[in-house]
Motif scaffolding. Structure first.
Motif, PDB file in Angstrom:
ATOM      1  N   TYR A  43       0.904  -1.518  -0.039  1.00  0.00           N
ATOM      2  CA  TYR A  43      -0.123  -0.069  -0.050  1.00  0.00           C
ATOM      3  C   TYR A  43       1.373   1.129   0.123  1.00  0.00           C
ATOM      4  CZ  TYR A  43      -4.405  -3.032  -0.018  1.00  0.00           C
ATOM      5  OH  TYR A  43      -4.854  -3.570  -0.116  1.00  0.00           O
ATOM      6  N   SER A 100      -4.409   3.672  -4.199  1.00  0.00           N
ATOM      7  CA  SER A 100      -5.063   4.463  -3.282  1.00  0.00           C
ATOM      8  C   SER A 100      -4.270   5.913  -4.019  1.00  0.00           C
ATOM      9  CB  SER A 100      -4.630   4.753  -2.198  1.00  0.00           C
ATOM     10  OG  SER A 100      -3.510   5.668  -2.081  1.00  0.00           O
ATOM     11  N   GLU A 113      -3.944   8.827  -2.608  1.00  0.00           N
ATOM     12  CA  GLU A 113      -2.458   9.759  -1.524  1.00  0.00           C
ATOM     13  C   GLU A 113      -1.586   8.607  -2.241  1.00  0.00           C
ATOM     14  OE1 GLU A 113      -6.569   8.655   0.914  1.00  0.00           O
ATOM     15  OE2 GLU A 113      -5.514   7.602  -0.688  1.00  0.00           O
ATOM     16  N   PHE A 161      -1.864   2.719   6.416  1.00  0.00           N
ATOM     17  CA  PHE A 161      -3.193   3.049   5.048  1.00  0.00           C
ATOM     18  C   PHE A 161      -3.901   1.698   5.599  1.00  0.00           C
ATOM     19  CE2 PHE A 161      -5.451   0.892   2.155  1.00  0.00           C
ATOM     20  CZ  PHE A 161      -6.025   2.167   1.443  1.00  0.00           C
ATOM     21  N   LYS A 216      -5.709   4.347   9.749  1.00  0.00           N
ATOM     22  CA  LYS A 216      -6.199   5.138   9.455  1.00  0.00           C
ATOM     23  C   LYS A 216      -7.222   5.308   8.890  1.00  0.00           C
ATOM     24  CE  LYS A 216      -4.413   9.834   6.626  1.00  0.00           C
ATOM     25  NZ  LYS A 216      -3.847  10.255   5.692  1.00  0.00           N
ATOM     26  N   ARG A 217      -7.942   4.719   7.942  1.00  0.00           N
ATOM     27  CA  ARG A 217      -9.481   5.045   7.197  1.00  0.00           C
ATOM     28  C   ARG A 217     -10.120   4.077   7.804  1.00  0.00           C
ATOM     29  NH1 ARG A 217      -5.273   5.490   4.442  1.00  0.00           N
ATOM     30  NH2 ARG A 217      -4.948   7.089   2.146  1.00  0.00           N
ATOM     31  N   TYR A 268     -10.283   0.435   8.564  1.00  0.00           N
ATOM     32  CA  TYR A 268     -10.588  -0.629   8.638  1.00  0.00           C
ATOM     33  C   TYR A 268      -9.764  -1.824   9.289  1.00  0.00           C
ATOM     34  CZ  TYR A 268     -10.839   2.097   3.726  1.00  0.00           C
ATOM     35  OH  TYR A 268     -11.522   2.609   2.893  1.00  0.00           O
ATOM     36  N   ASN A 300     -17.040   2.247   7.367  1.00  0.00           N
ATOM     37  CA  ASN A 300     -15.857   2.741   6.844  1.00  0.00           C
ATOM     38  C   ASN A 300     -14.986   1.405   5.563  1.00  0.00           C
ATOM     39  OD1 ASN A 300     -15.299   4.800   8.710  1.00  0.00           O
ATOM     40  ND2 ASN A 300     -13.572   2.852  10.222  1.00  0.00           N
ATOM     41  N   GLU A 331     -17.581   1.993   2.365  1.00  0.00           N
ATOM     42  CA  GLU A 331     -16.814   3.157   0.727  1.00  0.00           C
ATOM     43  C   GLU A 331     -15.756   2.698   0.665  1.00  0.00           C
ATOM     44  OE1 GLU A 331     -14.949   6.598   3.514  1.00  0.00           O
ATOM     45  OE2 GLU A 331     -17.461   6.758   5.428  1.00  0.00           O
ATOM     46  N   LEU A 332     -15.355   1.468  -0.144  1.00  0.00           N
ATOM     47  CA  LEU A 332     -14.463   0.896  -0.800  1.00  0.00           C
ATOM     48  C   LEU A 332     -14.682   0.554  -2.038  1.00  0.00           C
ATOM     49  CD1 LEU A 332     -12.220  -1.760   1.347  1.00  0.00           C
ATOM     50  CD2 LEU A 332     -11.610   0.176   0.631  1.00  0.00           C
TER      51      LEU A 332
END
Length: 379
Positions: A139, A159, A161, A319, A322-323, A325, A355, A358-359
């Motif tokens: 990631y 991603s 980002e 990664f 932070k999200r 997951y 969360n 939203e993927l």
């Protein structure tokens, strides 16, 4: 006439190989490509190839702090370039060159930077005329992945980002694609009925179901203390502990469960029906390896992350946490509390599921397939 696709990887760990296999299968089944799959280390200088492979795997499992130091020390333009060149020399041989030139691929997909660097070298010398696509299998794209970017038609990352980060590092934004890691179609299709699977595994589903990926390379048994923590915590859940091909781990895990009369611990060896266990599980306990994490994300399963090997796995943790997951629970005392909290208070899992919803649901493999077609059409 079918276009020729060469899929290349290096067996530093198992993820690069598995992803290469997924790509091979998908493109072969399409009937549009003649596909060859190569482990570049099989053709490496015998001593150096074996040495670097054993060094990598042992450092990752035995001294993750050392791997972490090496990883971050080389994550810059100078060290990354030098590392990539050295790695390319390790795999350089007349045999691998002959195999590649005889196949004469129209496009190469590399799932390890060593393969991309080597193909880039052949392109620069004019010995090979083909398209090159690199698929970053974690990631974050370490600097060593970027040595061959001037020879690449596409760089696939995970991603938006990460794309921004690579642009800041000087990579042409037009070659960066945020598809994510491509996996087998069995991880992206609704082929499974959870109720039927519960019957198959003789479970009621009335208590939480946990999938624990406990397997480790080189006979590693570092996940056993985590399993013992679960047993001693007397967590009311069905726990599937997967040992993979690690027979020593399987033997010790079975003994541990037997000594503690833990009949809720189901010790498994190597499994080929991972998606079925993912479907029935409420959450997954795992090391943060790129491929395993991606498979969990495909089924939108929350994760509890345990002992990592540093380096790229440390970046994967950043990664995922932070999200929202995953939860980082590397310390045993925290691990037990986290698992118990998820089992006893569904609201925490519900937040993680929200969360994960939203993927992007679009399939990375289909996007990669289209990308290859588009690149070939432009030629």
């Amino acid at each position: 006439m079918k276009k020729r696709l060469l899929v290349m990887y290096a067996t530093y760990g198992t993820g690069h190989k598995s992803i290469a296999k997924y790509i091979d299968d998908y493109f072969t089944e399409s009937g549009e490509y003649e596909v060859m799959e190569i482990d570049i280390l099989q053709y490496a200088t015998p001593f150096l190839g074996t040495f670097t492979n054993k060094f990598y795997n042992n450092v990752m499992y035995v001294c993750p702090w050392l791997w972490n130091a090496i990883y971050y020390m080389t994550d810059n333009s100078v060290a990354g370039k030098v590392s990539a060149k050295l790695q390319s020399r390790v795999v350089s041989s007349r045999k691998i060159k002959k195999v590649i030139l005889d196949f004469d691929p129209d496009v190469v997909i590399a799932t390890h930077f060593t393969a991309a660097t080597y193909i880039s070298k052949l392109k620069k010398t004019g010995e090979l005329d083909c398209h090159l696509i690199s698929v970053v299998t974690d990631y974050k794209a370490h600097r060593i992945w970027l040595d061959s970017y001037k020879s690449e038609d596409a760089l696939v990352v995970n991603s938006v980002e990460e794309k921004r980060t690579l642009i800041k590092r000087g990579i042409n934004p037009h070659i960066i694609h945020t598809f994510g890691i491509p996996v087998s179609s069995k991880y992206t299709k609704s082929l499974y009925d959870k109720n039927e699977l519960l019957k198959k595994f003789k479970l009621t589903g009335e208590r939480p179901i946990i999938l624990f990926y406990g397997g480790g390379g080189n006979g590693s048994t570092t996940t056993l203390p985590y399993l013992l923590t679960l047993i001693e915590s007397k967590i009311d859940a069905d726990i599937f502990f997967v040992c993979g091909k690690n027979q020593e781990l399987k033997r010790k895990a079975e003994g541990m469960a037997r000594r503690h009369d833990a009949d809720n611990i189901h010790v498994l060896g190597y499994i080929t029906n991972g998606p079925e266990y993912l479907i029935i599980s409420d959450f997954v306990i795992t090391k943060p390896g790129g491929l395993t994490v991606t498979e969990c994300l495909c089924f939108k399963k929350p994760m509890v992350l345990i002992r990592n090997s540093g380096g790229q796995e440390h970046d994967n943790i950043k990664f995922l946490t932070k999200r929202g997951y995953a939860i980082n629970a590397v310390w045993y005392f925290k691990f037990g509390r986290v698992v118990k909290k998820l089992c006893e208070n569904p609201i925490h899992l519900e937040k993680m599921y929200a969360n994960l919803e939203e993927l992007n649901k679009e399939e990375a493999m289909k996007k990669l397939f289209k990308l290859v077609g588009d690149i070939l059409d432009e030629k």
